[in-house]
Design an enzyme around this catalytic site. Structure first.
Site, PDB file in Angstrom:
ATOM      1  N   HIS A 271       0.859  -1.193   0.000  1.00 30.48           N
ATOM      2  CA  HIS A 271       0.000   0.000   0.000  1.00 30.48           C
ATOM      3  C   HIS A 271       0.881   1.224   0.000  1.00 30.48           C
ATOM      4  CE1 HIS A 271      -3.221   2.771   1.082  1.00 30.48           C
ATOM      5  NE2 HIS A 271      -4.056   1.816   0.739  1.00 30.48           N
ATOM      6  N   ASP A 328      -7.839  -5.560  -0.109  1.00 36.17           N
ATOM      7  CA  ASP A 328      -8.281  -6.443  -1.201  1.00 36.17           C
ATOM      8  C   ASP A 328      -7.882  -7.901  -1.017  1.00 36.17           C
ATOM      9  OD1 ASP A 328      -7.535  -3.647  -3.160  1.00 36.17           O
ATOM     10  OD2 ASP A 328      -9.536  -4.487  -2.858  1.00 36.17           O
TER      11      ASP A 328
HETATM   12  C1  SDX Z   1      -6.161  -0.140  -2.988  1.00 35.06           C
HETATM   13  O1  SDX Z   1      -4.425   4.357  -2.059  1.00 35.06           O
HETATM   14  C2  SDX Z   1      -5.376   3.741  -1.487  1.00 35.06           C
HETATM   15  O2  SDX Z   1      -5.821   4.079  -0.415  1.00 35.06           O
HETATM   16  C3  SDX Z   1      -5.899   2.542  -2.234  1.00 35.06           C
HETATM   17  C4  SDX Z   1      -6.919   1.691  -1.492  1.00 35.06           C
HETATM   18  C5  SDX Z   1      -8.201   2.455  -1.276  1.00 35.06           C
HETATM   19  O3  SDX Z   1      -8.918   2.112  -0.314  1.00 35.06           O
HETATM   20  O4  SDX Z   1      -8.543   3.307  -2.117  1.00 35.06           O
HETATM   21  O5  SDX Z   1      -6.390   1.305  -0.254  1.00 35.06           O
HETATM   22  C6  SDX Z   1      -7.300   0.463  -2.282  1.00 35.06           C
HETATM   23  O6  SDX Z   1      -5.904   0.195  -4.120  1.00 35.06           O
HETATM   24  C7  SDX Z   1      -5.312  -1.127  -2.249  1.00 35.06           C
HETATM   25  C8  SDX Z   1      -4.092  -1.614  -3.110  1.00 35.06           C
HETATM   26  C9  SDX Z   1      -4.605  -2.734  -4.050  1.00 35.06           C
HETATM   27  N1  SDX Z   1      -3.508  -3.065  -5.011  1.00 35.06           N
HETATM   28  C10 SDX Z   1      -2.880  -4.251  -4.918  1.00 35.06           C
HETATM   29  O7  SDX Z   1      -3.045  -5.046  -4.014  1.00 35.06           O
HETATM   30  C11 SDX Z   1      -1.905  -4.510  -6.063  1.00 35.06           C
HETATM   31  C12 SDX Z   1      -0.582  -5.040  -5.514  1.00 35.06           C
HETATM   32  N2  SDX Z   1       0.070  -3.939  -4.746  1.00 35.06           N
HETATM   33  C13 SDX Z   1       0.913  -3.094  -5.464  1.00 35.06           C
HETATM   34  O8  SDX Z   1       1.065  -3.133  -6.782  1.00 35.06           O
HETATM   35  C14 SDX Z   1       1.511  -1.937  -4.678  1.00 35.06           C
HETATM   36  O9  SDX Z   1       1.785  -2.355  -3.416  1.00 35.06           O
HETATM   37  C15 SDX Z   1       0.665  -0.680  -4.632  1.00 35.06           C
HETATM   38  C16 SDX Z   1       0.265  -0.248  -6.013  1.00 35.06           C
HETATM   39  C17 SDX Z   1      -0.530  -0.894  -3.800  1.00 35.06           C
HETATM   40  C18 SDX Z   1       1.500   0.408  -3.981  1.00 35.06           C
HETATM   41  O10 SDX Z   1       2.539   0.654  -4.845  1.00 35.06           O
HETATM   42  P1  SDX Z   1       3.691   1.694  -4.458  1.00 35.06           P
HETATM   43  O11 SDX Z   1       3.414   2.374  -3.173  1.00 35.06           O
HETATM   44  O12 SDX Z   1       3.932   2.504  -5.657  1.00 35.06           O
HETATM   45  O13 SDX Z   1       4.891   0.730  -4.127  1.00 35.06           O
HETATM   46  P2  SDX Z   1       6.004   0.428  -5.152  1.00 35.06           P
HETATM   47  O14 SDX Z   1       5.347  -0.087  -6.399  1.00 35.06           O
HETATM   48  O15 SDX Z   1       6.877   1.623  -5.225  1.00 35.06           O
HETATM   49  O16 SDX Z   1       6.747  -0.796  -4.448  1.00 35.06           O
HETATM   50  C19 SDX Z   1       7.733  -0.567  -3.482  1.00 35.06           C
HETATM   51  C20 SDX Z   1       8.542  -1.865  -3.465  1.00 35.06           C
HETATM   52  C21 SDX Z   1       8.998  -2.309  -4.864  1.00 35.06           C
HETATM   53  O17 SDX Z   1      10.128  -3.128  -4.670  1.00 35.06           O
HETATM   54  P3  SDX Z   1      11.563  -2.569  -5.208  1.00 35.06           P
HETATM   55  O18 SDX Z   1      11.332  -2.124  -6.638  1.00 35.06           O
HETATM   56  O19 SDX Z   1      11.881  -1.423  -4.277  1.00 35.06           O
HETATM   57  O20 SDX Z   1      12.494  -3.755  -5.093  1.00 35.06           O
HETATM   58  O21 SDX Z   1       7.687  -2.932  -2.998  1.00 35.06           O
HETATM   59  C22 SDX Z   1       7.511  -3.866  -4.052  1.00 35.06           C
HETATM   60  C23 SDX Z   1       7.885  -3.182  -5.351  1.00 35.06           C
HETATM   61  O22 SDX Z   1       8.356  -4.130  -6.307  1.00 35.06           O
HETATM   62  N3  SDX Z   1       6.082  -4.192  -4.055  1.00 35.06           N
HETATM   63  C24 SDX Z   1       5.614  -5.405  -4.218  1.00 35.06           C
HETATM   64  C25 SDX Z   1       4.222  -5.290  -4.085  1.00 35.06           C
HETATM   65  N4  SDX Z   1       3.899  -4.008  -3.851  1.00 35.06           N
HETATM   66  C26 SDX Z   1       5.070  -3.335  -3.834  1.00 35.06           C
HETATM   67  N5  SDX Z   1       6.241  -6.579  -4.472  1.00 35.06           N
HETATM   68  C27 SDX Z   1       5.428  -7.652  -4.575  1.00 35.06           C
HETATM   69  N6  SDX Z   1       4.071  -7.621  -4.455  1.00 35.06           N
HETATM   70  C28 SDX Z   1       3.448  -6.457  -4.210  1.00 35.06           C
HETATM   71  N7  SDX Z   1       2.121  -6.416  -4.086  1.00 35.06           N
END
Ligand code: SDX
Length: 387
Positions: A271, A328
């Site tokens: 998140h 989720d």
């Molecule tokens: C919602 O914003 C809100 O409030 C949203 C929400 C709402 O109520 O409206 O809460 C609802 O959208 C919840 C999120 C649902 N999405 C998912 O579950 C999809 C999977 N999660 C991600 O793709 C990710 O965690 C996000 C999109 C939610 C957040 O992305 P960020 O903050 O941009 O984090 P990032 O992509 O910069 O990741 C930081 C690091 C990275 O690793 P490095 O590149 O530093 O090595 O964490 C890793 C990412 O690769 N990472 C994950 C991951 N999420 C982040 N690695 C594996 N699985 C994941 N889910």
């Protein structure tokens, strides 16, 4: 000399709104609607009462809640011509694409009450959205399975009506399962608002041009559709199905995630704001076990999900990145046990988020200091050159 200019890829990380609606503390895992902790509201309130709280700022009195409920029941009917609109979609149209189109189309039926600065028009538009979006979501589902559309039954409240319109058939009376009604009502509360997330920021950005509320919320629905946002609940179930059907062990799957194989992400984890357990996920997980046992859907995917969570909470890769289950991760299992197919999960998220979008749009419009949203950029293109 070239300036070292940094830009923020999550460009909306900058505070782009002033709001009194929802408070989140990402480090502590705190979520409050108008000051009330989400745990209190999930346990004691109803979706209708929480929707009122978010939009009007205070919990309703008994009379106000009765009037709010009656207003919403009185406006569930859609103009008959909307049915022709549904007939234009291919059978396999995704319900989110249908829903965003239908909500935008609603504005064409109410062209006389779209002024964002006329209190009466904003009030009736609020009621129309709260009453008609559940009907449109149910219709999108019915169309996709080739079943007839039912007319709303105004003896039922919003959540009950939605369940009956989705699962009821004209050939027999629909029996409501109170446990399902209560569980869905609570899930809608958990999704009702979440500060300036991607879809809410979209609603505010579109609305900041003084676009009408229907078009602004239609834009929010499209943002929510994305698999990184609301679309994640559908993606979680697809991920769990894939692990189950391919016989991959959750532990092996996690190695793929850590190796970042072809964009494999642990959907339902991580998140932008929460760097702790999403308080909503904690509540959902508790409900998941209860409702899954009740509905006899002793779903092996719950066990896979819990093993994935167990692994993540004890693996440095996830711990270092502060990746915890978000709202989720478990919701899809409950929706599935209730009988919803995965493609209806994100419309359910939209149904829950609707009062939050309405509240945020109205707050933005009412804030006299709001100006049209106009994010800037860091230009990284070509220097001046002659043709
Ligand atoms: C919602 O914003 C809100 O409030 C949203 C929400 C709402 O109520 O409206 O809460 C609802 O959208 C919840 C999120 C649902 N999405 C998912 O579950 C999809 C999977 N999660 C991600 O793709 C990710 O965690 C996000 C999109 C939610 C957040 O992305 P960020 O903050 O941009 O984090 P990032 O992509 O910069 O990741 C930081 C690091 C990275 O690793 P490095 O590149 O530093 O090595 O964490 C890793 C990412 O690769 N990472 C994950 C991951 N999420 C982040 N690695 C594996 N699985 C994941 N889910």
């Amino acid at each position: 000399d070239t300036q070292t200019v940094t830009y923020d890829p999550g460009f909306m990380n900058t505070a782009n709104a002033r709001s009194a609606i929802t408070y989140i503390d990402g480090e502590a895992g705190i979520l409050r609607y108008r000051g009330y902790p989400i745990e209190d509201l999930a346990k004691n309130s109803s979706f209708l009462e929480v929707a009122y709280l978010l939009i009007y700022g205070e919990l309703p009195t008994g009379d106000q809640l009765t009037e709010w409920d009656e207003n919403i029941r009185d406006h569930t009917m859609l103009h008959e011509d909307i049915k022709d609109f549904f007939n234009g979609f291919p059978r396999n149209a995704h319900p989110m694409a249908v829903l965003s189109s239908a909500v935008s189309a609603l504005s064409t039926f109410y062209a006389d009450s779209l002024d964002p600065f006329d209190e009466e028009q904003v009030h009736i538009s609020t009621i129309r959205l709260m009453s008609k979006v559940p009907v449109l979501a149910a219709y999108a589902y019915k169309k996709s399975i080739g079943q007839p559309l039912l007319y709303p039954d105004n003896s039922l409240n919003l959540t009950e009506n939605f369940l009956r319109l989705t699962f009821g058939v004209p050939t027999e009376a629909y029996e409501l399962d109170q446990d399902v009604v209560d569980a869905l009502d609570m899930l809608l509360i958990l999704h009702a608002d979440h500060e300036q997330n991607c879809s809410t920021s979209t609603v505010r950005l579109v609305g900041s041009s003084h676009a009408n509320i229907f078009g602004s919320i239609s834009a929010g629905i499209n943002a929510l559709f994305g698999p990184l946002h609301g679309g994640a609940n559908e993606a979680v179930l697809n991920m769990l199905d894939e692990i189950r059907d391919e016989g991959t062990s959750p532990e092996d799957f996690m190695e793929k995630v850590k190796n970042k194989e072809s964009g494999v992400r642990l959907m339902g984890f991580g998140h932008r704001v929460y760097k702790n357990y999403d308080p909503r996920a904690r509540i959902v997980k508790g409900t998941a076990e209860k409702i899954l046992n009740k509905l006899g859907a002793g779903d092996e995917r719950l066990e896979i999900a819990m093993r994935l969570e167990e692994k993540a909470l004890n693996d440095d890769y996830f711990v270092e990145r502060k990746l915890y289950p978000n709202v989720d991760f478990y919701t899809g299992l409950i929706y599935s046990a209730m009988g919803f197919p995965p493609r209806m999960f994100t419309p359910l998220f939209a149904l829950g988020r609707l009062p939050g979008w309405v509240a945020q749009y109205r707050e933005m419009i009412d804030d006299k200091e709001t100006r049209i949203g106009r994010p800037r950029q860091v230009y990284v293109g070509q220097d001046l050159r002659r043709y």
